[in-house]
Design a protein around this motif. Structure first.
Motif, PDB file in Angstrom:
ATOM      1  N   PHE A 167       0.727  -1.230   0.307  1.00 12.11           N
ATOM      2  CA  PHE A 167       0.156   0.049   0.036  1.00 12.11           C
ATOM      3  C   PHE A 167       0.584   1.106  -0.076  1.00 12.11           C
ATOM      4  N   VAL A 168       1.967   0.928   0.648  1.00 10.70           N
ATOM      5  CA  VAL A 168       2.735   1.831   0.461  1.00 10.70           C
ATOM      6  C   VAL A 168       3.566   2.858  -0.887  1.00 10.70           C
ATOM      7  N   PHE A 170      -4.547  11.053  -1.728  1.00  8.16           N
ATOM      8  CA  PHE A 170      -4.069  11.099  -1.073  1.00  8.16           C
ATOM      9  C   PHE A 170      -5.012  10.276   0.129  1.00  8.16           C
ATOM     10  N   LEU A 171      -5.729  11.315  -0.200  1.00  8.91           N
ATOM     11  CA  LEU A 171      -6.984  11.181   1.277  1.00  8.91           C
ATOM     12  C   LEU A 171      -7.951   9.502   0.802  1.00  8.91           C
ATOM     13  N   THR A 213      -7.255   1.692   2.816  1.00  4.54           N
ATOM     14  CA  THR A 213      -6.897   1.349   3.517  1.00  4.54           C
ATOM     15  C   THR A 213      -7.295   1.309   4.618  1.00  4.54           C
ATOM     16  N   LEU A 214      -8.025   2.074   4.877  1.00  3.81           N
ATOM     17  CA  LEU A 214      -9.183   1.810   6.542  1.00  3.81           C
ATOM     18  C   LEU A 214     -10.211   0.805   6.115  1.00  3.81           C
ATOM     19  N   TYR A 249      -9.125  -2.856   5.725  1.00  3.01           N
ATOM     20  CA  TYR A 249      -8.719  -3.542   7.342  1.00  3.01           C
ATOM     21  C   TYR A 249      -9.783  -3.397   8.075  1.00  3.01           C
ATOM     22  N   TYR A 250     -11.131  -2.785   7.901  1.00  2.55           N
ATOM     23  CA  TYR A 250     -11.995  -2.579   8.416  1.00  2.55           C
ATOM     24  C   TYR A 250     -12.863  -4.059   8.281  1.00  2.55           C
ATOM     25  N   ILE A 251     -13.072  -3.961   7.022  1.00  6.07           N
ATOM     26  CA  ILE A 251     -14.114  -5.160   6.144  1.00  6.07           C
ATOM     27  C   ILE A 251     -13.039  -6.603   6.874  1.00  6.07           C
ATOM     28  N   ALA A 252     -11.849  -6.512   6.602  1.00  2.00           N
ATOM     29  CA  ALA A 252     -11.098  -7.525   6.808  1.00  2.00           C
ATOM     30  C   ALA A 252     -11.234  -8.256   8.514  1.00  2.00           C
TER      31      ALA A 252
END
Length: 894
Positions: A101-102, A121-122, A128-129, A132-135
Motif C-alpha cells: 500500500f505504501v 492521497f485521501l 486502506t482503512l 482493514y475494517y472489512i478484513a
C-alpha cells in the motif's frame, strides 16, 4: 527497450517531471508483478497481464500528448482498484500485501500535481482503512493462507518493497544531483555572461568617452574663439548632442552595474545648499528654454549638512526633473523639499517633483519604472530618450533604502515623491533658499581664465594623441608649461630629469597602465616626482573606480569627457599656491568645489578618539585634536546626546524632581558611522573606551571596529577623567609620531599607574543606576557612610567607606588619596565633580595644595553620563603615579 528507457531517464534535455513519471511508473509495473502473484486466485494472472498492458499504453499516450498529470491519474485509479483485490485474495494482513500500500502513496506524491494530489492521497488513506475494517469484521471474505505462507509472503514483500523504494530514491537523488550540477553550471555561465556584459559595457563606455572627450574639448575651444553667431549656434548644438550621448552612456553603465549588484552607495557628508544649487543650475535653463516656469520650495528647517550619497541623490533628482521638463509642453515644473526628524541625528527627507505635463494613464503607472519601456509611445514619439531614466531612479532609491511613488492624472501632470532617511552632520538650519539667489546664467557666457601659472610645470600622460591635444588646448590660456607623454615608460623617463608640479595620468594604457606607472613613479630611484600629486584623468568612470584610485594613491580623479572649467579647477586645487596668480573671476567664485580631489593626501597618519565620558576640558581636546563619540542620556522626554544636548546640571535637576534619567553607550551603528567619519580625516584610528566591565561601550566599539581594518579599540580600564588621562597621553604620542603599536602598548601599561578614586556624597543615584542594592543605600544613609569608588581590572569596586558628614570626610579622603606624594606624578591633576558649588571646590583645592601641590589643576565638570550615575556632591582626584619610562617619553611635552 530497457536501455532506451534508462537513456531517457538520464537525459537532462527531457523534462524532470517526465523522467520522474517514467521512473515511478516503471518501478510500479515491476512491483505489480510481485503483488499480483501474492493473491491465491488464478484470475490475478489475467489482471496482471491486463494491468501491465494498460499502464504501458497510458504512459506512452500521456508522454506523447504531454499530459503527464492525466496519465498519472489513470495509473493511480488502476492501483486503487487492484490493491483491494490483491488484499482480499492474498490473505489480508496475514499476507504480504499491506506493505505494498505504501507504493500507492509514493506514486501519488511523486507524479500528481495540483488538487489531484491531496484528493487521491485521501482516497488512498480511506481505501486502506476500509480494507482493514472489512478484513477485521468480515474475515470470511479473505482467502485463507497458512502461517508459513504468510511469513514467506510478508518477508518477501518487505524486502522487495524496500529494494524498489530504495531504487526509486537512489534514482531520484541521482536525478536531482545531476540537475543541481547543471543548475550550478548554468549559474556559473550566467555569471560569466554577466561579467562579460559588464566588461563590454565598461569597455564601450571607455571607448566611447575617449572620442567624446575630443569632440567636447575641441568644440569648447571653438566656442572660446571669436566666431560668428551661426558657428556658435552649431557649436552649442554639438555640445548639447555630445552631452546627451554622454548621459545615455552613463545610464547604460549604471543599469549594468545595478543588474550585476556592483553599484555601491557611498555615504559622505555634503552641504544641502550646494546640492540644490547644482540641481537648479542644471535644470532651470532647460525649463526656461521651453517656456516653462521652474519653482523651488525648500523647507527652511532643512539641516545645512547631511550624510548620504550626494552623487546618487543628485542623479535621482536630475533624472526626475529632466523627465518633467521633457514631458511638459506648458505650465511649470516644481521641486519641493521638506524634512522631518526621526531620531536624535537623523531626518527623513521628502523630495517632490511636480509638473503640469502629459501625465500617465492609470493602466500604465505600474510599468512606468520598467527599463526600456516608454508608456504612450504614440504621444511621446517626438521625445528623445531610451526609457532608462526612471528605471535607474527607482533602483537607486531602493539601493539607498528609500521609497519612490508616483501620482498622475492623464493630461494633467504628474508628481514623483522620493523619500530618503539621512544622518544629520550639522544641526544648523539651511534657512530661506530661493531660486533667484542660487541660479547662475550660463547662456552666452564667454570663457574667462581662472588663473595663470607661468612658472608651473604640468605633465599629461595618455596613450591617445587626441586626448593629449585636448588637455593642452584647454589649459593653454593658463600659461602652464605642459609636457606630454604617450606611455608610462615615457612618463618615467621624463620624471627622471624634470620636476613637475602636477601630473594628469590616464589609467588604461598598453604595457604599463596608470596605476602601475603611479607606483613606479613613487618608488623611482632618483626620480624628481616621487611626491608630486597625480590626478587620474580617465574615461574609466564610476564610483567604484573612484575608490580604486583613492586606494591606489592618486590625489584626485576626473572623468572624461572633461570641461575646461573643471580641468582648470582640478589643476588649480593641486598646484602650489605660490605658483598661481588668480584672476578676478576665480577670486569671486568657488573654484574647485565640483572637483573630486581626494582627501587622502590631507589625512593625518593616526588619530586618537574616545567617548564623551572621558571628561576632558574642551581646550585640551582641541589642542590634541581628540574627537568624541557621544554617549546617550535617556529620559521620559526622549534620548539626548551627552553634554551637547543635555548638560549635567540640567540632568541632575531633572532627576532631583523625581524623574528618570540614565546613560546608554553608543550603539554599534553609531560607532560605525563615527569611525567612518574619522577615517576621512586619518589613515588609522585608536579609540579608547571606558572600562569594559563598567559599560557596554567597549564591546559595541569592538564590534563596530570589525568593519574597518584600521580601527583599534582599547579598554582604558578607567572612567571619567582618569580615562581622559590615557586619552591625553595617547594623543600626545600620536602628535609626536609614535607608532600605533607603541601607543597601544603604552595605554595598556598606563592602567596600573592612573589613580581612579571617587567619593560619593549620596548613594541614591548609584542605587537607581543599579550599581548598588537598595539595602546598602539605606544602610549608607542611616550610618552617614560615603563609599570611595575605585577601578580595579576594569571593574568598579568600593575601596573604602568614610563615615560622617560629607564636609568632614572630604579631608580624610584627600589625605588618603595623596598619602604618598613622592610617588605621584605632579604634572597634572583633574578634580572631576558633579553638582558641587564654588565654595566646596575652593576648599578641595586648598586641601590638595597642602598635601601635594600639582603644576596644573583642572576643575572638570563630569559629563551627564557620569553625573547621572554618581549623583550631585561627588568628586574624584584623578592623576598618574610615577613611572620612569612613561615620564621620560613625555618630558619633552611637559
Amino acid at each position: 527497450m530497457i536501455k532506451k528507457w534508462l537513456e531517457i531517464i538520464f537525459d537532462h534535455k527531457v523534462s524532470l517531471r517526465e523522467r520522474m513519471f517514467r521512473l515511478v511508473t516503471g518501478i510500479s509495473m515491476v512491483a505489480l508483478i510481485f503483488i499480483l502473484i501474492l493473491g491465491r486466485y488464478t484470475g490475478n494472472l489475467f489482471l496482471l497481464a491486463g494491468s501491465l498492458i494498460y499502464m504501458y499504453i497510458v504512459a506512452k499516450i500521456s508522454i506523447q500528448k504531454e499530459a503527464i498529470n492525466a496519465g498519472a491519474t489513470a495509473t493511480v485509479i488502476l492501483l486503487l482498484v487492484l490493491f483491494p483485490v490483491v488484499f482480499f485474495t492474498g490473505g489480508g494482513i496475514y499476507g504480504g500485501v499491506p506493505e505494498w500500500f505504501v507504493l500507492c502513496f509514493i506514486y501519488i506524491s511523486v507524479t500528481l500535481e495540483g488538487r489531484r494530489k491531496p484528493l487521491f492521497f485521501l482516497l488512498c488513506i480511506a481505501e486502506t482503512l476500509i480494507c482493514y475494517y472489512i478484513a477485521y469484521h468480515y474475515p470470511e471474505l479473505l482467502i485463507p493462507t497458512t502461517t508459513a505462507q504468510a511469513y514467506f509472503d510478508s518477508v518477501r514483500s518487505v524486502i522487495l518493497a524496500g529494494v524498489l523504494t530504495s531504487v526509486l530514491l537512489l534514482f531520484q537523488n541521482h536525478l536531482y544531483e545531476v540537475e543541481n550540477k547543471l543548475t550550478i553550471q548554468q549559474k556559473k555561465e550566467i555569471e560569466e555572461l554577466n561579467q562579460a556584459e559588464n566588461h563590454f559595457f565598461s569597455s564601450m563606455s571607455h571607448e566611447i568617452r575617449t572620442p567624446i572627450n575630443t569632440i567636447i574639448g575641441l568644440n569648447e575651444m571653438i566656442l572660446r574663439g571669436d566666431i560668428s553667431d551661426d558657428i556658435a549656434e552649431n557649436a552649442r548644438n554639438i555640445q548639447g548632442a555630445s552631452k546627451m550621448l554622454l548621459t545615455l552612456i552613463n545610464d547604460i553603465l549604471d543599469l549594468s552595474k545595478i543588474k550585476s549588484g556592483k553599484m555601491e552607495i557611498v555615504n559622505t557628508s555634503y552641504e544641502t545648499g550646494e546640492l540644490f544649487s547644482e540641481i537648479v543650475n542644471m535644470i532651470w535653463i532647460k525649463a526656461r528654454e521651453k517656456g516653462l516656469e521652474f519653482r523651488l520650495q525648500v523647507d527652511p528647517s532643512m539641516p545645512s549638512m547631511l550624510c548620504g550619497d550626494e552623487v546618487r541623490i543628485k542623479q535621482v533628482l536630475v533624472n526626475l526633473l529632466n523627465n518633467a521638463v521633457k514631458y511638459t509642453k506648458e505650465g511649470s515644473v516644481t521641486l519641493s523639499v521638506r524634512c522631518e526628524r526621526v531620531g536624535v541625528n537623523r531626518v527623513r527627507v521628502w523630495y517632490s517633483v511636480e509638473d503640469t505635463g502629459l501625465g500617465v494613464k492609470k493602466e500604465n503607472i505600474p510599468y512606468i519604472f520598467d527599463a526600456f519601456k516608454r508608456v504612450d509611445e504614440k504621444k511621446n514619439r517626438h521625445i528623445e530618450g531610451t526609457g532608462l531614466g526612471l528605471s535607474i531612479v527607482k533602483q537607486l532609491v531602493e539601493l539607498m533604502n528609500g521609497e519612490i511613488s508616483v501620482n498622475s492624472v492623464y493630461m494633467n501632470g504628474s508628481t514623483f515623491l522620493v523619500t530618503l532617511e539621512q544622518d544629520i552632520m550639522n544641526e544648523k538650519e539651511l534657512g530661506t533658499f530661493t531660486l533667484t539667489s542660487r541660479t547662475k546664467v550660463h547662456e552666452g557666457a564667454q570663457y574667462q581664465r581662472t588663473f595663470e601659472a607661468p612658472d608651473a610645470h604640468l605633465l599629461v600622460v595618455d596613450d591617445n594623441e587626441m586626448n593629449l591635444l585636448v588637455v593642452s588646448k584647454l589649459l593653454s590660456d593658463t600659461k602652464i608649461h605642459i609636457d606630454t607623454a604617450s606611455s608610462a615608460a615615457e612618463c618615467l623617463k621624463l620624471t627622471q630629469y624634470q620636476h613637475y608640479d602636477c601630473i594628469l595620468m590616464d589609467h588604461l594604457m598598453p604595457e604599463m597602465d596608470g596605476i602601475e606607472c603611479l607606483h613606479a613613479l613613487h618608488a623611482q630611484p632618483g626620480g624628481l616626482c616621487q611626491d608630486v600629486p597625480v590626478i587620474a584623468l580617465t574615461a574609466n568612470a564610476g564610483s567604484d573606480n573612484q575608490q580604486l584610485y583613492r586606494k591606489e594613491g592618486f590625489s584626485g580623479y576626473l572623468a572624461k569627457p572633461i570641461s575646461g572649467a573643471l580641468l582648470e579647477a582640478a589643476v588649480l586645487s593641486i598646484l602650489p599656491k605660490e605658483l598661481v596668480h588668480l584672476s578676478e573671476v576665480a577670486s569671486q567664485s568657488e573654484i574647485g568645489k565640483d572637483v573630486l580631489i581626494f582627501e587622502q593626501a590631507k589625512r593625518i597618519s593616526l588619530m586618537v578618539t574616545t567617548d564623551s565620558v572621558c571628561d576632558l576640558p574642551e581646550s585640551l581636546r582641541k589642542e590634541f585634536g581628540i574627537k568624541i563619540c557621544p554617549y546617550y542620556i535617556c529620559t521620559e522626554q526622549g534620548r539626548f546626546l551627552d553634554n551637547s544636548e543635555l548638560m549635567a546640571e540640567e540632568l541632575l535637576s531633572h532627576i532631583a524632581e523625581g524623574n528618570e534619567g540614565n546613560s546608554h553607550p553608543p550603539e554599534v551603528e553609531d560607532y560605525e558611522k563615527f569611525f567612518a567619519r574619522r577615517l576621512n580625516e586619518a589613515q588609522n584610528v585608536i579609540h579608547i573606551t571606558m572600562a569594559k566591565h563598567v559599560s557596554e561601550g567597549y564591546h559595541n566599539a569592538v564590534e563596530a571596529a570589525k568593519s574597518f581594518e584600521n580601527v583599534t579599540v582599547i579598554d582604558s580600564g578607567h572612567l571619567s577623567s582618569s580615562m581622559g588621562l590615557s586619552v591625553l597621553y595617547a594623543a600626545y604620542m600620536a602628535e609626536h609620531h609614535a607608532s600605533k603599536d607603541e601607543i597601544i602598548k603604552t595605554v595598556k601599561k598606563l592602567r596600573r599607574y592612573i589613580s581612579s578614586a571617587f567619593i560619593i556624597d549620596s548613594t541614591h543615584m548609584m542605587c537607581r543606576a543599579g550599581q548598588i542594592s537598595r539595602k546598602i543605600q539605606i544602610m549608607c544613609d542611616a550610618l552617614l557612610l560615603h563609599p570611595v569608588i575605585v577601578l580595579r581590572k576594569s571593574r568598579m569596586a568600593v575601596g573604602s567607606m568614610e563615615m560622617g558628614s560629607f564636609n568632614h570626610v572630604i579631608k580624610g579622603y584627600i589625605k588618603k588619596v595623596l598619602l604618598h606624594p613622592g610617588a605621584i606624578d605632579r604634572r597634572i591633576l583633574f578634580i572631576t565633580y558633579a553638582g558641587m558649588d564654588d565654595k566646596s571646590l575652593q576648599y578641595i583645592q586648598e586641601l590638595v595644595r597642602q598635601y601635594c601641590p600639582f603644576e596644573r589643576v583642572y576643575l572638570q565638570k563630569a559629563s551627564s553620563a557620569i553625573a547621572c550615575n554618581c549623583g550631585p556632591g561627588s568628586f574624584g582626584l584623578l592623576f598618574m603615579r610615577k613611572n620612569d619610562a612613561l615620564i621620560t617619553y613625555s618630558d619633552a611635552g611637559k
